[in-house]
Scaffold this active site. Structure first.
Site, PDB file in Angstrom:
ATOM      1  CG  HIS A  39      -4.525  -0.732   4.905  1.00 51.13           C
ATOM      2  ND1 HIS A  39      -3.907  -0.161   3.823  1.00 51.13           N
ATOM      3  CD2 HIS A  39      -5.547  -1.477   4.412  1.00 51.13           C
ATOM      4  CE1 HIS A  39      -4.514  -0.563   2.721  1.00 51.13           C
ATOM      5  NE2 HIS A  39      -5.523  -1.370   3.050  1.00 51.13           N
ATOM      6  CB  CYS A  49      -0.917  -0.032   1.216  1.00 50.27           C
ATOM      7  SG  CYS A  49      -1.796   1.503   1.465  1.00 50.27           S
ATOM      8  CG  HIS A  77      -7.264   8.737   0.154  1.00 49.74           C
ATOM      9  ND1 HIS A  77      -7.303   7.413  -0.253  1.00 49.74           N
ATOM     10  CD2 HIS A  77      -7.529   9.468  -0.959  1.00 49.74           C
ATOM     11  CE1 HIS A  77      -7.572   7.365  -1.545  1.00 49.74           C
ATOM     12  NE2 HIS A  77      -7.723   8.595  -1.995  1.00 49.74           N
ATOM     13  CG  ASN A  83     -12.980   9.244  -4.932  1.00 47.66           C
ATOM     14  OD1 ASN A  83     -14.060   9.764  -5.228  1.00 47.66           O
ATOM     15  ND2 ASN A  83     -11.822   9.748  -5.313  1.00 47.66           N
ATOM     16  CB  CYS A 139       0.882   1.201   4.430  1.00 50.01           C
ATOM     17  SG  CYS A 139      -0.761   0.815   5.099  1.00 50.01           S
ATOM     18  CG  HIS A 164      -9.108  13.536  -2.440  1.00 50.86           C
ATOM     19  ND1 HIS A 164      -8.034  13.547  -3.301  1.00 50.86           N
ATOM     20  CD2 HIS A 164      -9.611  12.279  -2.494  1.00 50.86           C
ATOM     21  CE1 HIS A 164      -7.906  12.349  -3.860  1.00 50.86           C
ATOM     22  NE2 HIS A 164      -8.855  11.561  -3.385  1.00 50.86           N
ATOM     23  CG  HIS A 179      -4.439   3.562   3.480  1.00 48.83           C
ATOM     24  ND1 HIS A 179      -3.359   2.976   4.132  1.00 48.83           N
ATOM     25  CD2 HIS A 179      -4.997   4.413   4.381  1.00 48.83           C
ATOM     26  CE1 HIS A 179      -3.280   3.457   5.364  1.00 48.83           C
ATOM     27  NE2 HIS A 179      -4.264   4.341   5.532  1.00 48.83           N
ATOM     28  CG  ASP A 197      -2.986  14.268  -4.503  1.00 47.35           C
ATOM     29  OD1 ASP A 197      -3.959  13.580  -4.154  1.00 47.35           O
ATOM     30  OD2 ASP A 197      -2.334  14.040  -5.542  1.00 47.35           O
TER      31      ASP A 197
HETATM   32  P1  5GP Z   1      -8.109   8.362  -5.140  1.00 53.50           P
HETATM   33  O1  5GP Z   1      -8.372   8.401  -6.610  1.00 53.50           O
HETATM   34  O2  5GP Z   1      -7.690   6.986  -4.667  1.00 53.50           O
HETATM   35  O3  5GP Z   1      -9.261   8.921  -4.334  1.00 53.50           O
HETATM   36  O4  5GP Z   1      -6.918   9.369  -4.874  1.00 53.50           O
HETATM   37  C1  5GP Z   1      -5.597   8.962  -4.739  1.00 53.50           C
HETATM   38  C2  5GP Z   1      -4.763  10.216  -4.697  1.00 53.50           C
HETATM   39  O5  5GP Z   1      -3.459   9.862  -4.250  1.00 53.50           O
HETATM   40  C3  5GP Z   1      -4.602  10.914  -6.057  1.00 53.50           C
HETATM   41  O6  5GP Z   1      -5.060  12.260  -5.964  1.00 53.50           O
HETATM   42  C4  5GP Z   1      -3.107  10.829  -6.327  1.00 53.50           C
HETATM   43  O7  5GP Z   1      -2.585  11.991  -6.951  1.00 53.50           O
HETATM   44  C5  5GP Z   1      -2.519  10.631  -4.941  1.00 53.50           C
HETATM   45  N1  5GP Z   1      -1.269   9.864  -4.908  1.00 53.50           N
HETATM   46  C6  5GP Z   1      -1.025   8.677  -5.541  1.00 53.50           C
HETATM   47  N2  5GP Z   1       0.227   8.248  -5.268  1.00 53.50           N
HETATM   48  C7  5GP Z   1       0.781   9.178  -4.446  1.00 53.50           C
HETATM   49  C8  5GP Z   1       2.059   9.292  -3.822  1.00 53.50           C
HETATM   50  O8  5GP Z   1       2.950   8.444  -3.965  1.00 53.50           O
HETATM   51  N3  5GP Z   1       2.291  10.388  -3.050  1.00 53.50           N
HETATM   52  C9  5GP Z   1       1.321  11.343  -2.866  1.00 53.50           C
HETATM   53  N4  5GP Z   1       1.657  12.386  -2.083  1.00 53.50           N
HETATM   54  N5  5GP Z   1       0.096  11.271  -3.435  1.00 53.50           N
HETATM   55  C10 5GP Z   1      -0.162  10.199  -4.219  1.00 53.50           C
HETATM   56 ZN    ZN Z   2      -2.430   1.238   3.618  1.00 50.70          ZN
END
Ligand code: 5GP
Ligand code: ZN
Length: 114
Positions: free
Chosen positions: A46, A4, A100, A87, A7, A102, A98, A30
């Site tokens: 997690h 993950c 989160h 989401n 994680c 936004h 995992h 992000d």
């Molecule tokens: P989701 O689409 O799962 O709701 O959003 C995942 C978010 O995680 C996206 O906005 C993406 O830009 C961000 N993200 C993905 N990988 C990484 C990373 O390695 N570091 C950071 N800081 N953000 C990430």
């Molecule tokens: Zn995780």
């Protein structure tokens, strides 16, 4: 969880710009921001997504809203407003499994989606 991304960020195995941390919650910028401010607020435990929340996780989710307010206050966008998007699952477009939050701010967010 071994594979993950979040994680790994929590364990400092992947670098990130951390803006808040306590024993249960971390928040970092992000990597692909959709607004001038785009922070991901993440429980350290997690949990895949909203659909996988257990009853015992609910106080933690409640706490996250307190953390969001604290960040908004500290960064000075609490009064102007902000948007929180979570989401959950395939149809939402969730990419990182995992849970989160936004946290978007710094511009008019009416038509911004994460
Ligand atoms: P989701 O689409 O799962 O709701 O959003 C995942 C978010 O995680 C996206 O906005 C993406 O830009 C961000 N993200 C993905 N990988 C990484 C990373 O390695 N570091 C950071 N800081 N953000 C990430
Ligand atoms: Zn995780």
């Amino acid at each position: 969880m071994e594979d993950c991304i979040f994680c790994k960020i929590i364990k400092r195995e992947i670098p990130s710009e951390i803006v808040y941390e306590d024993d249960e919650v971390i928040a970092f910028n992000d990597v692909n921001p959709l607004a001038p401010i785009h922070i991901l607020v993440v429980p350290k435990k997690h949990i895949d997504c909203i659909a996988h929340l257990a009853e015992e996780d609910l106080p933690l989710i409640s706490k996250i809203y307190g953390v969001i307010n604290k960040i908004a206050e500290e960064k000075g966008f609490k009064e102007n407003g902000f948007k929180v998007i979570v989401n959950s699952g395939k149809d939402s477009g969730q990419e990182v499994m995992h849970i989160h939050f936004h946290l978007l701010a710094g511009t008019n967010l009416a038509h911004i989606n994460a």
